[in-house]
Design a protein around this motif. Structure first.
Motif, short mmCIF file in Angstrom:
data_model
loop_
_atom_site.label_atom_id
_atom_site.label_comp_id
_atom_site.label_asym_id
_atom_site.label_seq_id
_atom_site.Cartn_x
_atom_site.Cartn_y
_atom_site.Cartn_z
N PHE A 112 4.67 -7.57 -7.83
CA PHE A 112 4.81 -7.81 -6.46
C PHE A 112 3.86 -9.08 -6.39
O PHE A 112 3.74 -9.95 -5.54
N GLY A 113 3.68 -9.53 -7.91
CA GLY A 113 3.08 -10.46 -7.77
C GLY A 113 1.47 -11.11 -7.01
O GLY A 113 1.05 -11.53 -6.16
N ILE A 114 0.74 -10.02 -7.33
CA ILE A 114 -0.53 -10.25 -6.56
C ILE A 114 -1.86 -10.04 -8.67
O ILE A 114 -1.85 -9.43 -9.51
N THR A 115 -1.98 -11.15 -8.30
CA THR A 115 -3.58 -10.92 -9.57
C THR A 115 -4.32 -10.04 -9.60
O THR A 115 -4.97 -9.39 -7.93
N TYR A 116 -4.98 -9.66 -10.52
CA TYR A 116 -5.33 -8.40 -11.02
C TYR A 116 -6.76 -8.42 -10.95
O TYR A 116 -6.70 -9.07 -13.07
N ALA A 172 -4.51 -3.27 1.43
CA ALA A 172 -5.24 -2.83 0.44
C ALA A 172 -4.85 -4.18 -0.72
O ALA A 172 -5.51 -4.07 -2.26
N ILE A 173 -3.83 -5.18 -0.41
CA ILE A 173 -4.08 -6.84 -0.54
C ILE A 173 -4.98 -7.32 -0.89
O ILE A 173 -5.87 -7.56 -1.88
N HIS A 174 -6.17 -6.84 0.03
CA HIS A 174 -7.42 -7.49 0.58
C HIS A 174 -8.12 -6.91 -0.63
O HIS A 174 -9.52 -7.69 -0.82
N LYS A 191 -1.51 -1.73 -11.96
CA LYS A 191 -1.37 -3.16 -12.71
C LYS A 191 -0.09 -3.34 -12.98
O LYS A 191 0.44 -4.76 -12.42
N GLN A 192 1.13 -2.06 -12.64
CA GLN A 192 2.20 -2.65 -12.90
C GLN A 192 2.45 -2.88 -11.09
O GLN A 192 3.34 -4.33 -11.16
N ALA A 193 2.74 -2.29 -10.45
CA ALA A 193 2.84 -2.35 -9.64
C ALA A 193 2.52 -3.77 -9.08
O ALA A 193 3.27 -4.91 -7.92
N CYS A 194 1.24 -4.39 -9.24
CA CYS A 194 0.81 -5.58 -9.08
C CYS A 194 1.65 -6.67 -9.68
O CYS A 194 1.57 -7.36 -8.94
N HIS A 216 1.09 -1.06 -0.70
CA HIS A 216 -0.08 0.41 0.01
C HIS A 216 0.70 0.59 0.30
O HIS A 216 0.39 2.14 -1.67
N ALA A 217 1.18 0.96 0.58
CA ALA A 217 2.42 2.88 0.98
C ALA A 217 3.48 3.05 -0.70
O ALA A 217 3.60 4.25 -0.90
#
Length: 354
Positions: free
Chosen positions: A327-331, A272-274, A321-324, A13-14
């Motif tokens: 960080f390996g987070i599904t968008y 944020a990930i939630h 999208k780029q940050a996800c 989130h930061a």
């Protein structure tokens, strides 16, 4: 249930906030609405008022009156998406009174901005898709919107009858739900903070104004039966449109429904990930849909940065999208609205048969 707690880590989130802040600094752009949004607000509200005046004070053929009621329902929902929603989040304008004025369009339409703020801004945006807290997924006993909710026999068919229930949302909202929250003093399991005298005056004053504008005056000018048919058409269209757009954001196949640990009350992810895991976008390349729904098809961006106006979502979505990816987070995103609708129907079928 006790209020859930998110994981302590906030590194993602930061980093997101740093990148988004950098974008607005480099582009020298305000995070609130712009001239395009203000023009859209004037166009939508003016069209709604003109249709209202024509329906109430002028005699039109039945087919035209019904068509105008349908258009009024769509315009009412569009005003909610584009004007009220941004105003309630404080993102419509830099000026607080303008935001309050925009959010009060909900009061004129029969809802209540105080109740909306608690239900939507404070509860839904914080505890998205958490059963027992997020009131948006509590449609019990009529529908099962989470695997942790009890299943009844009628839920086997919820993917077929949800169209009808969604059409009832607006009418149930203005004539029942707000009053239920007011007298119970809580939304779902969450208590409502004490309303001030001003809050009380706004609640009752606008409820009376709405009853006059949308019930008493039309009944007096066009008659009870004509009013009843027209109001049902208007309310059903508005309710279905509002329901569908908001449900496509969270109750689809790829959205998560996390539950806190039974002992500690903690959730697995940081806030944020939630939000990303519980939310989905749809039809973000369709400018017509984006214009009509007030950017709520960019729901991921909205949930991460609710105080940024929806006019900026297409730009900041690229950053998120780029940050996800990094960080390996599904968008979660559906390229077409029909894909999102199909996923919502499949989700309801799964919940009804699981």
């Amino acid at each position: 249930m006790a209020v859930p707690k998110f994981a302590a880590s906030r590194s993602f989130h930061a980093e997101l906030k740093r990148r988004i802040n950098t974008y607005f600094e480099e582009t020298k752009t305000s995070t609130t609405g712009n001239a395009n949004l203000f023009v859209k607000a004037v166009v939508l509200t003016s069209a709604f008022v003109l249709l209202y005046v024509h329906l109430v004070f002028f005699t039109a053929p039945i087919w035209l009156s019904l068509l105008e009621c349908v258009l009024m329902g769509l315009l009412g929902a569009a005003i909610g998406f584009n004007v009220m929603h941004d105003g309630a989040h404080g993102s419509f304008s830099k000026r607080r009174w303008v935001n309050q004025f925009a959010s009060f369009t909900l009061n004129v339409m029969g809802g209540n901005s105080f109740m909306w703020n608690v239900k939507h801004n404070l509860i839904h945006h914080m505890y998205t898709n958490i059963e027992g807290v997020d009131d948006d997924i509590d449609v019990q006993p009529w529908m099962r919107m989470s695997s942790t909710q009890p299943r009844h026999k009628l839920h086997r068919f919820q993917h077929l009858y949800f169209w009808f229930l969604y059409g009832l949302l607006y009418i149930a909202w203005i004539f029942f739900m707000d009053y239920q929250k007011y007298f119970k003093g809580k939304i779902g399991s969450m208590p409502i903070k004490k309303m001030t005298n001003t809050d009380q005056s706004v609640f009752w004053g606008f409820k009376v104004l709405h009853l006059f504008l949308f019930l008493a005056l039309p009944i007096y000018t066009v008659g009870f039966v004509s009013w009843l048919v027209g109001f049902i058409v208007f309310g059903s269209v508005a309710g279905f449109t509002l329901s569908l757009v908001f449900q496509l954001a969270h109750t689809v196949e790829h959205a998560a429904f996390p539950m806190p640990d039974e002992i500690t009350g903690k959730l697995e992810d940081e806030w944020a990930i939630h939000q990303i895991k519980t939310t989905a976008n749809f039809a973000t390349n369709n400018r017509v849909i984006s214009w009509l729904v007030g950017g709520l098809n960019f729901q991921v961006e909205h949930h991460l940065f609710p105080t940024i106006s929806h006019v900026h979502y297409p730009a900041i979505s690229k950053i998120i999208k780029q940050a996800c990816t990094e960080f390996g987070i599904t968008y979660n995103e559906y390229p077409k609205m029909r894909y999102a609708v199909a996923s919502h129907v499949a989700f309801l079928r799964e919940m009804g048969r699981a």
